[in-house]
Design a protein around this motif. Structure first.
Motif, short mmCIF file in Angstrom:
data_model
loop_
_atom_site.label_atom_id
_atom_site.label_comp_id
_atom_site.label_asym_id
_atom_site.label_seq_id
_atom_site.Cartn_x
_atom_site.Cartn_y
_atom_site.Cartn_z
N HIS A 7 3.65 57.50 14.60
CA HIS A 7 3.11 58.36 15.67
C HIS A 7 4.09 59.47 16.03
CE1 HIS A 7 0.57 54.77 16.05
NE2 HIS A 7 -0.36 55.65 16.37
N VAL A 8 5.37 59.16 16.04
CA VAL A 8 6.38 60.18 16.30
C VAL A 8 6.38 61.20 15.17
CG1 VAL A 8 8.87 60.64 16.53
CG2 VAL A 8 7.83 58.70 17.74
N SER A 9 6.27 60.71 13.94
CA SER A 9 6.26 61.59 12.79
C SER A 9 5.05 62.54 12.82
CB SER A 9 6.24 60.76 11.50
OG SER A 9 6.20 61.61 10.37
N ALA A 10 3.87 62.01 13.15
CA ALA A 10 2.66 62.85 13.23
C ALA A 10 2.79 63.88 14.35
CB ALA A 10 1.43 61.97 13.45
N TRP A 11 3.32 63.45 15.49
CA TRP A 11 3.53 64.35 16.62
C TRP A 11 4.50 65.46 16.24
CZ3 TRP A 11 8.37 64.33 19.31
CH2 TRP A 11 8.41 65.13 20.45
N ALA A 12 5.62 65.10 15.63
CA ALA A 12 6.63 66.08 15.22
C ALA A 12 6.04 67.09 14.24
CB ALA A 12 7.84 65.38 14.61
N SER A 13 5.31 66.59 13.26
CA SER A 13 4.68 67.47 12.28
C SER A 13 3.70 68.43 12.95
CB SER A 13 3.97 66.62 11.22
OG SER A 13 3.34 67.45 10.29
N ASP A 14 2.93 67.91 13.88
CA ASP A 14 1.94 68.71 14.61
C ASP A 14 2.60 69.83 15.41
OD1 ASP A 14 0.38 69.46 17.07
OD2 ASP A 14 -1.12 68.14 16.20
N ILE A 15 3.56 69.47 16.25
CA ILE A 15 4.13 70.50 17.13
C ILE A 15 5.02 71.48 16.38
CG2 ILE A 15 3.86 69.04 19.16
CD1 ILE A 15 6.92 68.72 19.26
N LEU A 16 5.68 71.01 15.32
CA LEU A 16 6.54 71.91 14.54
C LEU A 16 5.73 72.89 13.69
CD1 LEU A 16 9.34 69.40 13.49
CD2 LEU A 16 9.56 71.31 15.10
N SER A 17 4.43 72.65 13.56
CA SER A 17 3.59 73.57 12.77
C SER A 17 2.75 74.49 13.66
CB SER A 17 2.70 72.78 11.81
OG SER A 17 1.79 71.98 12.54
N ARG A 18 2.99 74.49 14.95
CA ARG A 18 2.24 75.38 15.85
C ARG A 18 2.56 76.83 15.53
NH1 ARG A 18 -0.68 73.21 19.68
NH2 ARG A 18 -0.73 75.10 20.95
N PRO A 19 1.55 77.71 15.58
CA PRO A 19 1.78 79.12 15.29
C PRO A 19 2.88 79.75 16.16
CG PRO A 19 -0.56 78.67 15.30
CD PRO A 19 0.13 77.41 15.77
N SER A 20 2.97 79.35 17.42
CA SER A 20 4.01 79.90 18.30
C SER A 20 5.40 79.56 17.78
CB SER A 20 3.83 79.39 19.73
OG SER A 20 3.93 77.97 19.76
N TRP A 21 5.59 78.32 17.32
CA TRP A 21 6.89 77.90 16.81
C TRP A 21 7.20 78.60 15.49
CZ3 TRP A 21 11.25 76.63 18.52
CH2 TRP A 21 12.23 76.05 17.71
N ILE A 22 6.19 78.79 14.66
CA ILE A 22 6.38 79.49 13.39
C ILE A 22 6.82 80.93 13.65
CG2 ILE A 22 5.18 80.33 11.33
CD1 ILE A 22 3.58 77.60 11.48
N LYS A 23 6.24 81.58 14.68
CA LYS A 23 6.66 82.94 15.04
C LYS A 23 8.12 82.96 15.48
CE LYS A 23 2.14 84.60 16.50
NZ LYS A 23 1.31 84.99 17.67
N VAL A 24 8.52 81.98 16.26
CA VAL A 24 9.91 81.91 16.72
C VAL A 24 10.83 81.71 15.52
CG1 VAL A 24 11.57 80.55 18.07
CG2 VAL A 24 9.34 81.18 19.06
N GLN A 25 10.45 80.84 14.62
CA GLN A 25 11.26 80.60 13.42
C GLN A 25 11.41 81.88 12.59
OE1 GLN A 25 12.65 77.19 12.47
NE2 GLN A 25 12.48 77.59 14.65
N ALA A 26 10.33 82.66 12.54
CA ALA A 26 10.37 83.93 11.79
C ALA A 26 11.35 84.91 12.46
CB ALA A 26 8.97 84.54 11.72
N MET A 27 11.39 84.89 13.79
CA MET A 27 12.34 85.75 14.51
C MET A 27 13.78 85.38 14.14
SD MET A 27 10.78 86.06 18.37
CE MET A 27 12.11 87.11 18.97
N GLN A 28 14.03 84.11 13.97
CA GLN A 28 15.39 83.65 13.62
C GLN A 28 15.79 84.10 12.23
OE1 GLN A 28 15.18 79.35 14.53
NE2 GLN A 28 16.90 79.76 15.89
N SER A 29 14.79 84.28 11.37
CA SER A 29 15.06 84.66 9.98
C SER A 29 15.29 86.15 9.81
CB SER A 29 13.89 84.22 9.08
OG SER A 29 13.72 82.83 9.17
N GLU A 30 14.91 86.92 10.81
CA GLU A 30 15.03 88.38 10.68
C GLU A 30 16.46 88.83 10.72
OE1 GLU A 30 12.57 89.92 13.85
OE2 GLU A 30 10.74 89.46 12.75
#
Length: 189
Positions: A166-189
């Protein structure tokens, strides 16, 4: 007029505020600050403020129902007082020290790994009752976990998350949110 966020793309705390702004679909200008000058603020108060002031925009990050809000508040406290403390200690030893050419203190890792395991057992139980920590939808308690959780997944502590379904599914879910992906992209710039 866009909001101005003064923060650091390398601050785990500042990343929480960025996610909240993206979740609320708000226009903002990001202004990089000098972290060594201690120019940063408390992110939990800022994310809560954003969630309340812009309640009618984007993702509803805090419940209007008093009972659900109380549950969310409890899990925000758990994140701030337990998860953040334990994972930050582990991240210093397993991620930041090696990145800076310093030696990991294995006794600190052993001490906090035990605490992480116990805590994740509690999370596993909670996540058998609801999809997210604060209830059946993504909310501030989940959002606040993102930066430390992401970095934990890059260490050997990932196995403790992966071993709890359940922790693994939750982590996968929240780490794949579009908002988090945008933040990760900002870190890569």
């Amino acid at each position: 007029m866009a909001l101005k966020l003064h923060g650091s793309i390398f601050s785990l705390a500042g990343l929480r505020v960025l996610v909240a702004l993206y979740e609320k679909d708000l226009d903002f200008e990001f202004v990089q600050i000098n972290m060594s000058a201690r120019e940063h603020k408390t992110p939990q108060a800022i994310t809560r403020y954003i969630s309340e002031v812009y309640a009618d925009k984007g993702t509803d990050l805090i419940s209007k129902d008093p009972m659900k809000l109380a549950i969310q508040a409890v899990w925000m406290e758990v994140e701030g007082q337990k998860f953040q403390v334990v994972t930050t200690k582990l991240l210093v030893e397993l991620f930041f020290k090696p990145m800076n050419g310093r030696t990991t203190d294995e006794s600190v890792v052993a001490e906090f790994e035990k605490q992480l395991e116990s805590m994740l057992d509690v999370y596993e139980q909670r996540l058998t009752e609801s999809k997210y920590l604060g209830g059946d939808r993504f909310s501030l308690p989940d959002l606040h976990h993102l930066p430390n959780l992401q970095t934990m997944m890059m260490t050997k502590m990932k196995r403790h998350i992966d071993s709890r379904p359940h922790v693994s599914a939750w982590a996968s879910d929240i780490l794949s949110r579009p908002s988090w992906i945008k933040v990760q992209a900002m870190q890569s710039e």
